[in-house]
Design an enzyme around this catalytic site. Structure first.
Site, PDB file in Angstrom:
ATOM      1  CB  CYS A 112      -0.941   0.004   1.191  1.00 43.33           C
ATOM      2  SG  CYS A 112      -2.008  -1.445   1.246  1.00 43.33           S
ATOM      3  CG  HIS A 235      -3.246   3.458   2.505  1.00 45.93           C
ATOM      4  ND1 HIS A 235      -3.830   3.182   1.305  1.00 45.93           N
ATOM      5  CD2 HIS A 235      -3.201   2.282   3.190  1.00 45.93           C
ATOM      6  CE1 HIS A 235      -4.125   1.887   1.254  1.00 45.93           C
ATOM      7  NE2 HIS A 235      -3.748   1.327   2.389  1.00 45.93           N
ATOM      8  CG  ASN A 265      -6.724  -0.834   1.642  1.00 46.04           C
ATOM      9  OD1 ASN A 265      -6.072  -0.332   0.728  1.00 46.04           O
ATOM     10  ND2 ASN A 265      -6.174  -1.370   2.713  1.00 46.04           N
TER      11      ASN A 265
HETATM   12  N1  COA Z   1     -18.137  -8.637   9.944  1.00 45.49           N
HETATM   13  C1  COA Z   1     -18.556  -8.898  11.193  1.00 45.49           C
HETATM   14  N2  COA Z   1     -17.720  -9.210  12.193  1.00 45.49           N
HETATM   15  C2  COA Z   1     -16.414  -9.293  11.915  1.00 45.49           C
HETATM   16  C3  COA Z   1     -15.920  -9.039  10.618  1.00 45.49           C
HETATM   17  C4  COA Z   1     -16.836  -8.720   9.625  1.00 45.49           C
HETATM   18  N3  COA Z   1     -16.475  -8.451   8.352  1.00 45.49           N
HETATM   19  N4  COA Z   1     -14.578  -9.190  10.647  1.00 45.49           N
HETATM   20  C5  COA Z   1     -14.247  -9.518  11.893  1.00 45.49           C
HETATM   21  N5  COA Z   1     -15.339  -9.582  12.670  1.00 45.49           N
HETATM   22  C6  COA Z   1     -15.431  -9.916  14.082  1.00 45.49           C
HETATM   23  C7  COA Z   1     -14.329 -10.828  14.524  1.00 45.49           C
HETATM   24  O1  COA Z   1     -14.609 -12.169  14.191  1.00 45.49           O
HETATM   25  C8  COA Z   1     -14.339 -10.598  16.014  1.00 45.49           C
HETATM   26  O2  COA Z   1     -15.379 -11.325  16.579  1.00 45.49           O
HETATM   27  P1  COA Z   1     -15.161 -12.082  17.966  1.00 45.49           P
HETATM   28  O3  COA Z   1     -14.878 -11.003  18.980  1.00 45.49           O
HETATM   29  O4  COA Z   1     -16.495 -12.752  18.161  1.00 45.49           O
HETATM   30  O5  COA Z   1     -14.025 -13.014  17.744  1.00 45.49           O
HETATM   31  C9  COA Z   1     -14.680  -9.128  16.124  1.00 45.49           C
HETATM   32  O6  COA Z   1     -15.287  -8.750  14.866  1.00 45.49           O
HETATM   33  C10 COA Z   1     -13.469  -8.259  16.370  1.00 45.49           C
HETATM   34  O7  COA Z   1     -12.461  -8.632  15.429  1.00 45.49           O
HETATM   35  P2  COA Z   1     -11.040  -7.980  15.429  1.00 45.49           P
HETATM   36  O8  COA Z   1     -10.290  -8.452  14.238  1.00 45.49           O
HETATM   37  O9  COA Z   1     -10.391  -8.140  16.747  1.00 45.49           O
HETATM   38  O10 COA Z   1     -11.498  -6.451  15.256  1.00 45.49           O
HETATM   39  P3  COA Z   1     -10.635  -5.167  15.169  1.00 45.49           P
HETATM   40  O11 COA Z   1     -11.086  -4.218  16.208  1.00 45.49           O
HETATM   41  O12 COA Z   1      -9.164  -5.423  15.070  1.00 45.49           O
HETATM   42  O13 COA Z   1     -11.127  -4.571  13.752  1.00 45.49           O
HETATM   43  C11 COA Z   1     -10.312  -4.343  11.508  1.00 45.49           C
HETATM   44  C12 COA Z   1     -10.879  -5.276  12.570  1.00 45.49           C
HETATM   45  C13 COA Z   1      -9.937  -5.158  10.298  1.00 45.49           C
HETATM   46  C14 COA Z   1     -11.393  -3.324  11.144  1.00 45.49           C
HETATM   47  C15 COA Z   1      -9.089  -3.594  12.092  1.00 45.49           C
HETATM   48  O14 COA Z   1      -8.259  -4.516  12.733  1.00 45.49           O
HETATM   49  C16 COA Z   1      -8.311  -2.871  11.048  1.00 45.49           C
HETATM   50  O15 COA Z   1      -8.801  -1.979  10.388  1.00 45.49           O
HETATM   51  N6  COA Z   1      -7.000  -3.198  10.918  1.00 45.49           N
HETATM   52  C17 COA Z   1      -6.150  -2.577   9.934  1.00 45.49           C
HETATM   53  C18 COA Z   1      -6.445  -3.195   8.608  1.00 45.49           C
HETATM   54  C19 COA Z   1      -5.792  -2.483   7.489  1.00 45.49           C
HETATM   55  O16 COA Z   1      -5.751  -1.282   7.431  1.00 45.49           O
HETATM   56  N7  COA Z   1      -5.261  -3.263   6.570  1.00 45.49           N
HETATM   57  C20 COA Z   1      -4.714  -2.777   5.355  1.00 45.49           C
HETATM   58  C21 COA Z   1      -3.296  -2.416   5.497  1.00 45.49           C
HETATM   59  S1  COA Z   1      -2.744  -1.623   4.055  1.00 45.49           S
END
Ligand code: COA
Length: 310
Positions: A112, A235, A265
């Site tokens: 990215c 980004h 993204n």
């Molecule tokens: N829909 C519903 N629930 C979802 C889900 C979805 N699409 N994806 C994950 N969950 C659930 C998980 O299973 C978890 O459930 P649980 O507590 O029952 O196990 C809960 O939501 C929390 O998941 P978690 O991964 O811990 O959430 P988070 O607070 O880390 O948020 C992201 C997830 C992906 C939004 C966040 O981590 C993020 O934005 N990270 C950066 C990603 C990014 O920018 N990547 C690109 C880099 S260039």
């Protein structure tokens, strides 16, 4: 003499995949996706549109916008982690289609942050007088490495391309400062084998820290203060990460680019796609001080401070 961005272009596929569409395919909800990421819909390229096709379309627009001829381009840099195939490179594929017969060509793999790496590389060649014009493209067809069974990643990404021509600009304008960096120890948090895999929590923590730090660093390197910044183009990965970097700079909401809700993204394409929309809709004007900042798999990061205009 400074190098700057003298023309820009973008391409996004016409097919829209909404959060409601995803609700039908997996155990997720519009509410969760909006609240956790800010994404409402994303574009998905069909089988007839590969990475090089999107790159070509964005490049044609950037060349036209810059008012140059394809033969005048000395180097083509394509930032992508989703090339049509390992080789030949996407850059050589579009070199042929554009008729850029005097251009050298290579792809850059910095996920990215790839567009930032491309523009910084181009700047060196322009300012040293080696090439007059360099085409830099950020492009991804992430849909082809997305595991549509994995709700943790499938809701986040989209396809698209953004391009810029880097060339000489008038005194005082152009790229004032930059920062590039990498931390290979974090490679395990975001990678591809067959599909893309991500440790969302770790990437989130890294992104919030790095986006803020890099933005502050390029402002300082340019000899400016936070108050001098007119517009921030982060980004477009997640609205909460973007908001953290905006708050670190003390900027009001209207001074930050936001396209994540409509494109998701798009990795290396997200910053140039946003820039094109910001220019078209009047949010970026000549002599504005812009900060662009990206982060991604590798881990990698990059930032630019630019005084806009030719
Ligand atoms: N829909 C519903 N629930 C979802 C889900 C979805 N699409 N994806 C994950 N969950 C659930 C998980 O299973 C978890 O459930 P649980 O507590 O029952 O196990 C809960 O939501 C929390 O998941 P978690 O991964 O811990 O959430 P988070 O607070 O880390 O948020 C992201 C997830 C992906 C939004 C966040 O981590 C993020 O934005 N990270 C950066 C990603 C990014 O920018 N990547 C690109 C880099 S260039």
């Amino acid at each position: 003499m400074n190098a700057g961005l003298i023309g820009v272009g973008k391409y996004v596929p016409s097919q829209i995949l909404t959060n409601a569409d995803l609700e039908k395919r997996m155990d997720t909800s519009d509410e969760w996706i909006r609240t956790m990421t800010g994404i409402e819909e994303r574009r998905i390229a069909d089988d007839s549109m590969d990475t090089s096709d999107m790159a070509y379309n964005a490049a044609v627009e950037a060349i036209r916008h810059a008012g140059i001829k394809a033969e005048e381009i000395g180097l083509i840099l394509v930032a992508t982690v989703t090339p049509d195939r390992p080789f030949p490179s996407v850059s050589t594929m579009i070199q042929e289609r554009l008729g850029a017969k005097n251009a050298a060509a290579m792809d850059i793999s910095a996920a990215c942050a790839g567009f930032m790496y491309g523009v910084v590389t181009a700047k060196q060649f322009v300012e040293s007088g080696v090439y007059d014009y360099i085409l830099v493209v950020g492009v991804e067809k992430l849909s082809k490495i997305t595991d549509w069974e994995d709700r943790n990643t499938a809701v986040l990404f989209g396809d698209g391309a953004g391009a810029a021509i880097v060339g000489k600009v008038s005194e005082g304008r152009g790229i004032l400062s930059f920062e590039l960096g990498a931390d290979g120890s974090g490679g395990k948090h975001l990678y591809q084998d067959k599909y893309l895999h991500m440790n969302g929590r770790e990437v989130f923590k890294f992104a919030v820290r790095q986006m803020g730090e890099s933005a502050v660093n390029v402002i300082e390197k340019a000899g400016l203060e936070k108050e001098d910044v007119d517009f921030l183009i982060p980004h477009q990965a997640n609205i909460r990460i973007m908001e953290a970097s905006r708050e670190r700079l003390g900027l009001p909401v209207e001074k930050m680019s936001k396209t994540v809700h409509k494109y998701g993204n798009t990795s290396a394409a997200s910053i140039p796609i946003s820039l094109v929309d910001d220019l078209a809709e009047g949010r970026v004007k000549d002599d504005d001080i812009l900060v662009m900042v990206g982060f991604g798999g590798g881990l990698t990061w990059g930032a630019l401070c630019i005084k806009w205009g030719r």
